[in-house]
Design a protein around this motif. Sequence first.
Motif, PDB file in Angstrom:
ATOM      1  N   SER A 197       0.833  -1.197   0.000  1.00  0.00           N
ATOM      2  CA  SER A 197       0.000   0.000   0.000  1.00  0.00           C
ATOM      3  C   SER A 197       0.877   1.260   0.000  1.00  0.00           C
ATOM      4  O   SER A 197       2.087   1.194   0.253  1.00  0.00           O
ATOM      5  CB  SER A 197      -0.895   0.011   1.238  1.00  0.00           C
ATOM      6  N   THR A 198       0.255   2.398  -0.252  1.00  0.00           N
ATOM      7  CA  THR A 198       0.967   3.676  -0.187  1.00  0.00           C
ATOM      8  C   THR A 198       1.506   3.908   1.209  1.00  0.00           C
ATOM      9  O   THR A 198       2.625   4.413   1.393  1.00  0.00           O
ATOM     10  CB  THR A 198       0.028   4.828  -0.583  1.00  0.00           C
ATOM     11  N   LEU A 199       0.718   3.504   2.216  1.00  0.00           N
ATOM     12  CA  LEU A 199       1.163   3.633   3.610  1.00  0.00           C
ATOM     13  C   LEU A 199       2.402   2.782   3.858  1.00  0.00           C
ATOM     14  O   LEU A 199       3.351   3.223   4.526  1.00  0.00           O
ATOM     15  CB  LEU A 199       0.032   3.217   4.544  1.00  0.00           C
ATOM     16  N   ASP A 200       2.400   1.565   3.304  1.00  0.00           N
ATOM     17  CA  ASP A 200       3.557   0.677   3.443  1.00  0.00           C
ATOM     18  C   ASP A 200       4.801   1.334   2.855  1.00  0.00           C
ATOM     19  O   ASP A 200       5.875   1.352   3.470  1.00  0.00           O
ATOM     20  CB  ASP A 200       3.325  -0.652   2.714  1.00  0.00           C
ATOM     21  N   ARG A 201       4.667   1.871   1.672  1.00  0.00           N
ATOM     22  CA  ARG A 201       5.816   2.464   0.971  1.00  0.00           C
ATOM     23  C   ARG A 201       6.322   3.723   1.690  1.00  0.00           C
ATOM     24  O   ARG A 201       7.541   3.952   1.762  1.00  0.00           O
ATOM     25  CB  ARG A 201       5.451   2.774  -0.476  1.00  0.00           C
ATOM     26  N   ASN A 202       5.421   4.502   2.238  1.00  0.00           N
ATOM     27  CA  ASN A 202       5.845   5.686   2.992  1.00  0.00           C
ATOM     28  C   ASN A 202       6.589   5.276   4.258  1.00  0.00           C
ATOM     29  O   ASN A 202       7.581   5.908   4.643  1.00  0.00           O
ATOM     30  CB  ASN A 202       4.638   6.554   3.344  1.00  0.00           C
ATOM     31  N   GLU A 203       6.109   4.223   4.891  1.00  0.00           N
ATOM     32  CA  GLU A 203       6.796   3.718   6.077  1.00  0.00           C
ATOM     33  C   GLU A 203       8.202   3.226   5.721  1.00  0.00           C
ATOM     34  O   GLU A 203       9.165   3.489   6.436  1.00  0.00           O
ATOM     35  CB  GLU A 203       5.991   2.570   6.695  1.00  0.00           C
ATOM     36  N   LEU A 204       8.321   2.536   4.594  1.00  0.00           N
ATOM     37  CA  LEU A 204       9.627   2.028   4.163  1.00  0.00           C
ATOM     38  C   LEU A 204      10.595   3.168   3.866  1.00  0.00           C
ATOM     39  O   LEU A 204      11.780   3.093   4.209  1.00  0.00           O
ATOM     40  CB  LEU A 204       9.462   1.136   2.928  1.00  0.00           C
ATOM     41  N   LYS A 205      10.098   4.222   3.227  1.00  0.00           N
ATOM     42  CA  LYS A 205      10.958   5.371   2.929  1.00  0.00           C
ATOM     43  C   LYS A 205      11.485   6.007   4.212  1.00  0.00           C
ATOM     44  O   LYS A 205      12.660   6.386   4.306  1.00  0.00           O
ATOM     45  CB  LYS A 205      10.184   6.411   2.115  1.00  0.00           C
ATOM     46  N   PHE A 206      10.596   6.118   5.201  1.00  0.00           N
ATOM     47  CA  PHE A 206      10.995   6.699   6.484  1.00  0.00           C
ATOM     48  C   PHE A 206      12.029   5.807   7.172  1.00  0.00           C
ATOM     49  O   PHE A 206      13.058   6.291   7.656  1.00  0.00           O
ATOM     50  CB  PHE A 206       9.760   6.874   7.369  1.00  0.00           C
ATOM     51  N   LEU A 207      11.768   4.518   7.206  1.00  0.00           N
ATOM     52  CA  LEU A 207      12.691   3.578   7.852  1.00  0.00           C
ATOM     53  C   LEU A 207      14.043   3.545   7.141  1.00  0.00           C
ATOM     54  O   LEU A 207      15.088   3.450   7.779  1.00  0.00           O
ATOM     55  CB  LEU A 207      12.081   2.176   7.882  1.00  0.00           C
ATOM     56  N   LYS A 208      14.009   3.634   5.828  1.00  0.00           N
ATOM     57  CA  LYS A 208      15.258   3.646   5.073  1.00  0.00           C
ATOM     58  C   LYS A 208      16.082   4.890   5.408  1.00  0.00           C
ATOM     59  O   LYS A 208      17.311   4.813   5.564  1.00  0.00           O
ATOM     60  CB  LYS A 208      14.969   3.606   3.566  1.00  0.00           C
ATOM     61  N   HIS A 209      15.413   6.026   5.525  1.00  0.00           N
ATOM     62  CA  HIS A 209      16.109   7.264   5.877  1.00  0.00           C
ATOM     63  C   HIS A 209      16.772   7.131   7.244  1.00  0.00           C
ATOM     64  O   HIS A 209      17.950   7.500   7.417  1.00  0.00           O
ATOM     65  CB  HIS A 209      15.138   8.440   5.877  1.00  0.00           C
ATOM     66  N   LEU A 210      16.046   6.602   8.213  1.00  0.00           N
ATOM     67  CA  LEU A 210      16.616   6.405   9.554  1.00  0.00           C
ATOM     68  C   LEU A 210      17.816   5.468   9.492  1.00  0.00           C
ATOM     69  O   LEU A 210      18.835   5.690  10.156  1.00  0.00           O
ATOM     70  CB  LEU A 210      15.560   5.841  10.504  1.00  0.00           C
ATOM     71  N   SER A 211      17.701   4.421   8.692  1.00  0.00           N
ATOM     72  CA  SER A 211      18.784   3.452   8.566  1.00  0.00           C
ATOM     73  C   SER A 211      20.024   4.095   7.960  1.00  0.00           C
ATOM     74  O   SER A 211      21.157   3.840   8.393  1.00  0.00           O
ATOM     75  CB  SER A 211      18.331   2.275   7.704  1.00  0.00           C
ATOM     76  N   GLN A 212      19.840   4.931   6.945  1.00  0.00           N
ATOM     77  CA  GLN A 212      20.965   5.620   6.315  1.00  0.00           C
ATOM     78  C   GLN A 212      21.651   6.566   7.299  1.00  0.00           C
ATOM     79  O   GLN A 212      22.884   6.660   7.326  1.00  0.00           O
ATOM     80  CB  GLN A 212      20.485   6.390   5.085  1.00  0.00           C
ATOM     81  N   ARG A 213      20.847   7.248   8.102  1.00  0.00           N
ATOM     82  CA  ARG A 213      21.424   8.141   9.116  1.00  0.00           C
ATOM     83  C   ARG A 213      22.230   7.336  10.125  1.00  0.00           C
ATOM     84  O   ARG A 213      23.328   7.731  10.509  1.00  0.00           O
ATOM     85  CB  ARG A 213      20.314   8.904   9.851  1.00  0.00           C
ATOM     86  N   GLU A 214      21.700   6.209  10.537  1.00  0.00           N
ATOM     87  CA  GLU A 214      22.402   5.352  11.501  1.00  0.00           C
ATOM     88  C   GLU A 214      23.712   4.842  10.911  1.00  0.00           C
ATOM     89  O   GLU A 214      24.745   4.820  11.577  1.00  0.00           O
ATOM     90  CB  GLU A 214      21.505   4.169  11.896  1.00  0.00           C
TER      91      GLU A 214
END
Length: 418
Positions: A197-214
């Motif tokens: 879903s769009t919600l799923d993809r938005n969540e993944l984008k957010f999680l990916k950003h956090l992962s890149q920062r980490e």
Amino acid sequence: MLKRLWLIFGPILVAVVMILAVILLSPISHKKHDLFEEKRAAVASSAIVFKNAGLKNQALSDPNHRFVPFFGSSEWQRFDEMHPSVLAAAYHRDYTPFLLGMKGTESLTQYFGMQQIKPQLKNKQAVFVVSPQWFVKEGQMPQAFEHYYAGDQAYEFLMTQTGSKAEQYAAKRFLAMMPESPMTKMMKKVAKSEKLSTLDRNELKFLKHLSQREDNIFDGLQIKDNYSKKVLPKTQKLPQKYDIDVLSQKASALGKAHTKNNPYGILDKFYTKRVAGQLAELKESQKDYDYLKSPEYGDFQLVLDEFAKENTSVMFVIPPVNQKWQNYTGLSQEMYEKTVAKIKYQLTSQGFNRIADLSECGGNPYFMQDTIHLGWNGWLAFDQAVAPFLTQKQTQPSYEINNHFLSQTWANQTDIYR
């Protein structure tokens, strides 16, 4: 009392949370390339490097130095003078191996690790060591998979899924390894070929950003300095000019000097620590081993599917086992030969024709460092196959992926492959 505590510590807590939010949510800045640090990461051979997308991306995208991914498992940690990283450094090759693998990093682990470096695989070259010992009945161990797993491996996989058979299979295998993962719900959708879903993809984008920062915050921590301690010192012990005859003599001399306390051609230290104390128990201990039936064949197909999608030109290396040790433990030669044939058929029938088959060399003097890992003359044979592949112009391969190799039928097939 609670109100007083909040008045004292509340502002501090709020400030800490705000600082963390700024750090984690602010735009990601790209670090400058640092060749020495990239070379350290390339030979660290650690779980930290394997899981850290930033470290791998940094080296593999360096425009001024060519790092080539070398996929495999525990063989990369067997450093001697003939190790591919040592030879590449000593003879100033136009490439540096970036070692991806440790004990337990088999095909499924490598596949999800590849999700982090797909742009760096696109139209590039790679080397992949595939060991017949991976193809056991149980396949990939969940504990090992989880040890080398990083969240953004799944984020990348989920964000780019297209509903293919390979992706459905990969999602099912992920669920078998980590059924309680936070990604379980989305993986179940992919396994059923359902769209996220769009919600799923938005969540993944957010999680990916956090992962890149980490990754950016912690990518310089706890990297073993194998480059300064194990690679550079060994380059000084090699002849200045690459001469295969001279190197072969040196490799044999090194092998002879380090395998004096046993009749199996095993490194003295390894034999003393890992073998001598249980030698009697190990006799005939592998007579019932069978590598012909394994879920590893399907996992290996995932790797091939990814290489084909990225149009990666790959040299596959099939290492042998120590022949003397094989005879002692009773490992079936017929079964081993059939396993190699099965692996090669899966490769060549789909267009993966660059194969360095060293499986028949396990009886050669000082070819192996221990029971199953290359050493001295084995590394030289590896280099004689891999170096020309990486330094001479190659035609681009043409792949034809066959999803039959994802099936249970293929995983359990034991007849002759034609």
